[in-house]
Design an enzyme around this catalytic site. Sequence first.
Site, short mmCIF file in Angstrom:
data_model
loop_
_atom_site.label_atom_id
_atom_site.label_comp_id
_atom_site.label_asym_id
_atom_site.label_seq_id
_atom_site.Cartn_x
_atom_site.Cartn_y
_atom_site.Cartn_z
N ASP A 113 47.92 -3.75 -45.91
CA ASP A 113 48.19 -5.02 -45.25
C ASP A 113 49.50 -5.57 -45.80
O ASP A 113 49.84 -5.33 -46.96
CB ASP A 113 47.05 -6.02 -45.51
N ARG A 158 45.95 -11.16 -49.58
CA ARG A 158 44.71 -10.59 -49.04
C ARG A 158 44.36 -9.28 -49.75
O ARG A 158 43.20 -9.03 -50.10
CB ARG A 158 44.88 -10.34 -47.54
N PHE A 208 32.76 -2.78 -31.93
CA PHE A 208 31.78 -3.70 -31.34
C PHE A 208 31.03 -4.49 -32.40
O PHE A 208 30.05 -5.16 -32.09
CB PHE A 208 30.79 -2.92 -30.47
N CYS A 237 37.09 -13.11 -30.70
CA CYS A 237 37.12 -12.16 -29.58
C CYS A 237 36.84 -12.73 -28.21
O CYS A 237 37.56 -12.45 -27.26
CB CYS A 237 36.13 -11.04 -29.85
C1 UDX Z 1 31.53 -10.54 -30.75
C2 UDX Z 1 30.75 -9.36 -30.15
O1 UDX Z 1 29.34 -9.59 -30.31
C3 UDX Z 1 31.15 -8.07 -30.82
O2 UDX Z 1 30.51 -6.96 -30.19
C4 UDX Z 1 32.66 -7.90 -30.74
O3 UDX Z 1 33.07 -6.75 -31.45
C5 UDX Z 1 33.39 -9.12 -31.30
O4 UDX Z 1 32.93 -10.30 -30.65
P1 UDX Z 1 31.34 -12.03 -32.95
O5 UDX Z 1 32.37 -12.89 -32.31
O6 UDX Z 1 31.53 -11.61 -34.35
O7 UDX Z 1 31.14 -10.67 -32.11
O8 UDX Z 1 29.92 -12.79 -32.91
P2 UDX Z 1 28.73 -12.96 -31.87
O9 UDX Z 1 27.47 -12.79 -32.60
O10 UDX Z 1 28.91 -12.15 -30.66
O11 UDX Z 1 28.82 -14.51 -31.51
C6 UDX Z 1 29.91 -15.07 -30.81
C7 UDX Z 1 29.69 -16.54 -30.56
O12 UDX Z 1 28.63 -16.74 -29.64
C8 UDX Z 1 29.31 -17.33 -31.80
O13 UDX Z 1 29.99 -18.55 -31.81
C9 UDX Z 1 27.81 -17.52 -31.66
O14 UDX Z 1 27.34 -18.67 -32.33
C10 UDX Z 1 27.69 -17.67 -30.17
N1 UDX Z 1 26.34 -17.31 -29.66
C11 UDX Z 1 25.87 -16.03 -29.77
C12 UDX Z 1 25.56 -18.28 -29.04
O15 UDX Z 1 25.97 -19.45 -28.92
N2 UDX Z 1 24.32 -17.93 -28.55
C13 UDX Z 1 23.84 -16.66 -28.64
O16 UDX Z 1 22.72 -16.42 -28.16
C14 UDX Z 1 24.64 -15.68 -29.27
P1 ADP Z 2 40.72 -8.85 -37.20
O1 ADP Z 2 39.64 -9.87 -37.02
O2 ADP Z 2 41.11 -8.19 -35.88
O3 ADP Z 2 40.45 -7.85 -38.27
P2 ADP Z 2 42.53 -10.29 -38.98
O4 ADP Z 2 43.54 -11.35 -38.63
O5 ADP Z 2 41.36 -10.64 -39.82
O6 ADP Z 2 42.07 -9.65 -37.59
O7 ADP Z 2 43.27 -9.08 -39.70
C1 ADP Z 2 44.44 -8.49 -39.27
C2 ADP Z 2 45.28 -8.15 -40.50
O8 ADP Z 2 46.38 -7.32 -40.09
C3 ADP Z 2 45.92 -9.36 -41.21
O9 ADP Z 2 45.49 -9.39 -42.56
C4 ADP Z 2 47.45 -9.09 -41.11
O10 ADP Z 2 48.15 -9.48 -42.28
C5 ADP Z 2 47.49 -7.58 -40.95
N1 ADP Z 2 48.72 -7.07 -40.31
C6 ADP Z 2 49.29 -7.48 -39.15
N2 ADP Z 2 50.39 -6.75 -38.86
C7 ADP Z 2 50.54 -5.83 -39.88
C8 ADP Z 2 51.47 -4.76 -40.17
N3 ADP Z 2 52.48 -4.48 -39.34
N4 ADP Z 2 51.28 -4.05 -41.30
C9 ADP Z 2 50.26 -4.32 -42.14
N5 ADP Z 2 49.33 -5.30 -41.91
C10 ADP Z 2 49.46 -6.05 -40.81
#
Ligand code: UDX
Ligand code: ADP
Length: 465
Positions: free
Chosen positions: A34, A39, A169, A279
Site C-alpha cells: 500500500d 496503514r 463478495f 459498495c
Molecule cells: C456488501 C455485500 O453484501 C457484499 O457481498 C459485497 O462484497 C460488498 O457489499 P457490506 O457492504 O460489507 O457487503 O455489508 P452488508 O451486510 O451487505 O450490508 C450493507 C448495508 O445494508 C448495511 O448498512 C446494513 O446495515 C444494511 N442492511 C443489510 C440492512 O439494512 N438490512 C438487511 O437486512 C441487511
Molecule cells: P476497499 O474497501 O476496496 O478495500 P480501501 O479504501 O479500504 O478499499 O483500500 C484501498 C487501499 O488501496 C487504500 O489503503 C489505498 O491507500 C491503497 N491504494 C490505492 N492506490 C494504490 C496504489 N497505486 N498502490 C498501492 N496502494 C494503493
Amino acid sequence: MIRSICCIGAGYVGGPTMAVIADRCPGIQVTVVDLNAERIAAWNAPDLSQLPIYEPGLDALVGRARGRNLHFTTAVEAAIAGADMVFLSVNTPTKTKGVGAGQASDLRWIEASARQVAASAQGHTIVVEKSTLPVRTAETVQTILNAVPLSSVPGAEGKTFSVLSNPEFLAEGTAIADLQAPDRVLIGGEDPAAIEALAAIYGQWVPAERILRTNLWSSELSKLTANAFLAQRISSINAIAALCEATGADVGEVAKAIGADSRIGAKFLKAGPGFGGSCFQKDILNLVYLCGHYGLHEVAAYWQQVVALNRWQQQRIARLVVNRLFGTVSGKRIGVLGFAFKADTNDTRESPAIRICRDLLEEGAVLQIVDPKVSERQLAQDLGQPAGAGEGSWQQVAEVQQAASGADALVLLTEWQAFAEIDWAAVAAVMRRPAWLFDARAKADAAAARAAGLQVWRVGEGADD
Ligand code: UDX
Ligand code: ADP
C-alpha cells in the site's frame, strides 16, 4: 503454479482476502502493498488489536501467517517484480467531479496501479481485478499493460500479462467467515491457463462446484448486479416499513411472512436506517451510469430509485426525531447509539449515521455518540467538524449510560449486540423526561425501555391507535 502473490491495496478487501489466502495456502508467499505507510505500519503492529481494520477472526489469522508467508510493505515495485500473480484491491469511489460525477467510479487508483504493474512486473504475470469495477474495466487494464512492451522500459520485451476478474463478495463484519466458506467464487477471463491457476488457489479450500468460470464482462457485471439486487431488497423492505408505521402493521412480522416463501428467502429483509457501506450505492450508481451510457434510460431510472429511497429513509428518521421532540432539538442532548454502517466493523463509509447526525447537528442538537469501534478521528472526519460543546456539537462517549446522560432521546443507528442488552432502568434514570428511544434497527428491548418509562419509536412498527 503460483508461488508468489502481490496484492496492491491493504484495505477492507485486500487485507482480509490475503490473510485467508496466506492461511490456506502455506506454499504461497503473499505480499500486501500500500502507498499509505501509516496503514502498512498498522498491519505490522506487534499488538494485533491495532490492525487498521476490525473484523472478527482477522487478528488470529494475521497473527498466524504474518512474517511466515504473509507480508505487509510499502515496497510496491519490488513486490510486483517478485510476483506471479498481482491482485488489484485499490479503492474505486464514485467520481466527485468531471464526466460522470456522482455516478461513475473514479478509476484513477486502478489506472495508477495498472501502470505500476506494467512498469515493475517481470516475465508472465496474471493480473486479477479484485476491486468492484464498472463493466469493461478489464479492457482498460489490459490496454495499459499491453502498452508497456512498446515503450522503452528496459526488460519490457519478456513481459506478458493475463487479466482476470475475480470480484469479492465478502461482507464486512463477516469477512473472514465469508472468505473461508464462500457461496461462490467467480473467475472471469479469456486465458484458460490463468483461470485455472487462480481456481487452483481457491481450490485449496473451496469446493470445486462453487468456483464459477465466466467471461470477463459477465464476471464484472455479476458483481454490480448482486449488490444492486441486495440493495434493492433493503430499499423494498424500508419502503414497506414506512407503510407499516402508517397502517399499524409490523415490518418484522411482514418480513417473516414473506421470507417464508422460498422464492423470496428470509435473508436481507431487515428494515433499518438505510443501507451504507462502500459498495451498494457506488455499484448502483455505476449501473445507472452504464445504463445511461447505452441509452437505457428507463432501466437507469429504475435502479436510481433504489438509491433515492435509501436517502429518503435517512432523512425521514432525522425528521421524525425532531418532530417527536416538539419540533426542535436545538440545544437538546441526544445520545447516538452506533455510528458504523453495520455491526462488527469500524467502517463508516456511507453510514446512514453520517447523514442522520449531520441533519441533527444542523438542527442544533448536542450529540453524545457511542460506538465500540469507530474512532473520534473518524467521527470528526465524517461529521465535518471536531468534537465540541454547545448547540450543534458532538462528543464521543464510551458507554451507553454516558450517551443517555441528560439526554431527551437515544437514537439507535447500528445493530451492535451490546445495544440489545441495555439496562433500561439505569439508562432511563439519567435521561431528561419525557425521554424517547428511536430504534432505527429494531434492536433494543423495546418492552424493557417502555417499562422504564421511555416512549419508543421503532422502525416499521405501526402504532395501534
Ligand atoms: C456488501 C455485500 O453484501 C457484499 O457481498 C459485497 O462484497 C460488498 O457489499 P457490506 O457492504 O460489507 O457487503 O455489508 P452488508 O451486510 O451487505 O450490508 C450493507 C448495508 O445494508 C448495511 O448498512 C446494513 O446495515 C444494511 N442492511 C443489510 C440492512 O439494512 N438490512 C438487511 O437486512 C441487511
Ligand atoms: P476497499 O474497501 O476496496 O478495500 P480501501 O479504501 O479500504 O478499499 O483500500 C484501498 C487501499 O488501496 C487504500 O489503503 C489505498 O491507500 C491503497 N491504494 C490505492 N492506490 C494504490 C496504489 N497505486 N498502490 C498501492 N496502494 C494503493
